[in-house]
Design a protein around this motif. Sequence first.
Motif, short mmCIF file in Angstrom:
data_model
loop_
_atom_site.label_atom_id
_atom_site.label_comp_id
_atom_site.label_asym_id
_atom_site.label_seq_id
_atom_site.Cartn_x
_atom_site.Cartn_y
_atom_site.Cartn_z
N UNK A 129 38.89 8.86 -24.70
CA UNK A 129 39.71 9.79 -23.89
C UNK A 129 40.42 10.80 -24.80
N UNK A 130 40.91 10.36 -25.95
CA UNK A 130 41.51 11.30 -26.89
C UNK A 130 40.51 12.39 -27.27
N UNK A 131 39.25 12.01 -27.47
CA UNK A 131 38.21 13.00 -27.78
C UNK A 131 38.02 13.98 -26.62
N UNK A 132 38.10 13.50 -25.38
CA UNK A 132 37.95 14.40 -24.22
C UNK A 132 39.09 15.41 -24.19
N UNK A 133 40.30 14.96 -24.53
CA UNK A 133 41.43 15.88 -24.55
C UNK A 133 41.26 16.93 -25.64
N UNK A 134 40.70 16.53 -26.78
CA UNK A 134 40.50 17.48 -27.88
C UNK A 134 39.54 18.60 -27.49
N UNK A 170 33.56 5.27 -2.07
CA UNK A 170 32.29 4.85 -1.47
C UNK A 170 31.96 3.41 -1.83
N UNK A 171 32.56 2.89 -2.88
CA UNK A 171 32.29 1.51 -3.31
C UNK A 171 33.42 0.55 -2.92
N UNK A 172 34.34 1.01 -2.06
CA UNK A 172 35.44 0.16 -1.62
C UNK A 172 36.76 0.62 -2.21
N UNK A 173 37.77 -0.22 -2.02
CA UNK A 173 39.10 0.12 -2.52
C UNK A 173 39.12 0.06 -4.04
N UNK A 174 39.79 1.04 -4.63
CA UNK A 174 39.91 1.12 -6.08
C UNK A 174 41.34 1.51 -6.44
N UNK A 175 41.74 1.18 -7.64
CA UNK A 175 43.04 1.59 -8.16
C UNK A 175 42.82 2.84 -8.99
N UNK A 176 43.30 3.97 -8.49
CA UNK A 176 43.20 5.21 -9.25
C UNK A 176 44.22 5.16 -10.38
N UNK A 177 43.72 5.39 -11.59
CA UNK A 177 44.57 5.42 -12.77
C UNK A 177 44.33 6.75 -13.47
N UNK A 178 45.40 7.35 -14.00
CA UNK A 178 45.29 8.67 -14.61
C UNK A 178 45.88 8.67 -16.02
N UNK A 179 45.32 9.55 -16.83
CA UNK A 179 45.89 9.78 -18.15
C UNK A 179 45.84 11.27 -18.41
N UNK A 180 46.97 11.80 -18.79
CA UNK A 180 47.10 13.20 -19.17
C UNK A 180 47.25 13.30 -20.68
N UNK A 181 46.94 14.48 -21.24
CA UNK A 181 47.09 14.63 -22.70
C UNK A 181 48.51 14.37 -23.16
N UNK A 218 39.33 19.76 -24.39
CA UNK A 218 39.88 20.53 -23.30
C UNK A 218 40.04 19.88 -21.94
N UNK A 219 39.71 18.61 -21.78
CA UNK A 219 39.91 17.97 -20.48
C UNK A 219 41.42 17.94 -20.17
N UNK A 220 41.81 18.36 -18.95
CA UNK A 220 43.23 18.35 -18.61
C UNK A 220 43.73 16.99 -18.15
N UNK A 221 42.81 16.13 -17.74
CA UNK A 221 43.15 14.80 -17.23
C UNK A 221 41.88 13.97 -17.23
N UNK A 222 42.05 12.66 -17.40
CA UNK A 222 40.93 11.71 -17.25
C UNK A 222 41.41 10.65 -16.26
N UNK A 223 40.52 10.27 -15.34
CA UNK A 223 40.84 9.25 -14.35
C UNK A 223 39.84 8.12 -14.44
N UNK A 224 40.26 6.97 -13.99
CA UNK A 224 39.38 5.82 -13.86
C UNK A 224 39.79 5.08 -12.60
N UNK A 225 38.88 4.31 -12.04
CA UNK A 225 39.18 3.68 -10.75
C UNK A 225 38.64 2.25 -10.68
N UNK A 226 39.27 1.34 -11.44
CA UNK A 226 38.81 -0.05 -11.41
C UNK A 226 39.09 -0.72 -10.06
#
Length: 161
Positions: free
Chosen positions: A110-115, A150-161, A117-125
């Motif tokens: 994720x640190x590489x994605x921010x480098x 579409x795969x059921x209930x998920x926990x949206x988790x976010x990380x910003x730079x 230019x990604x403004x945010x990364x999300x995951x949904x376990x």
Amino acid sequence: MAPPYIFRPMIAADLPLIRRWLALPHVREWWGDPAEQYSLVSGDLDEPAMDQFIVSVPGRPFGYIQCYDLTAWNTGIGQQPPGTRGIDQFIGEPDMIGCGHGSAFIRSFVDDRFKIGAPRVVTDPDPTNHRAIRASENAGFIRDRLADTTEGEALLMVRNP
């Protein structure tokens, strides 16, 4: 200190390894039917909105991570800043679980994605996948909300730079 992680773009030659990992009980528990998931993962090799990587420590592949453009798979995640990327991952090699690699390689990726230019990364376990949630939190993600996907209930988790 975490070892250096290598994120090598996945190629067709990696598919037997992916097939083996998807069939293992600890992966199957959260990713579901191995044949169905193999079809999806292998089919995404040519998907322009999906980047797939084999995660390794020097000399040893041990996991998989996919990173995708939310415009292609945005069901249930809601509005996010343009350029937000989603990730899904697993550790394939059983002896690499419980050693801190999950949160460390997620943070590094994720640190590489921010480098770049990604403004945010999300995951949904899955909300009951406590190991994935803990790894994501240790990688800097925060719990946002429960989401219907579409795969059921998920926990949206976010990380910003």
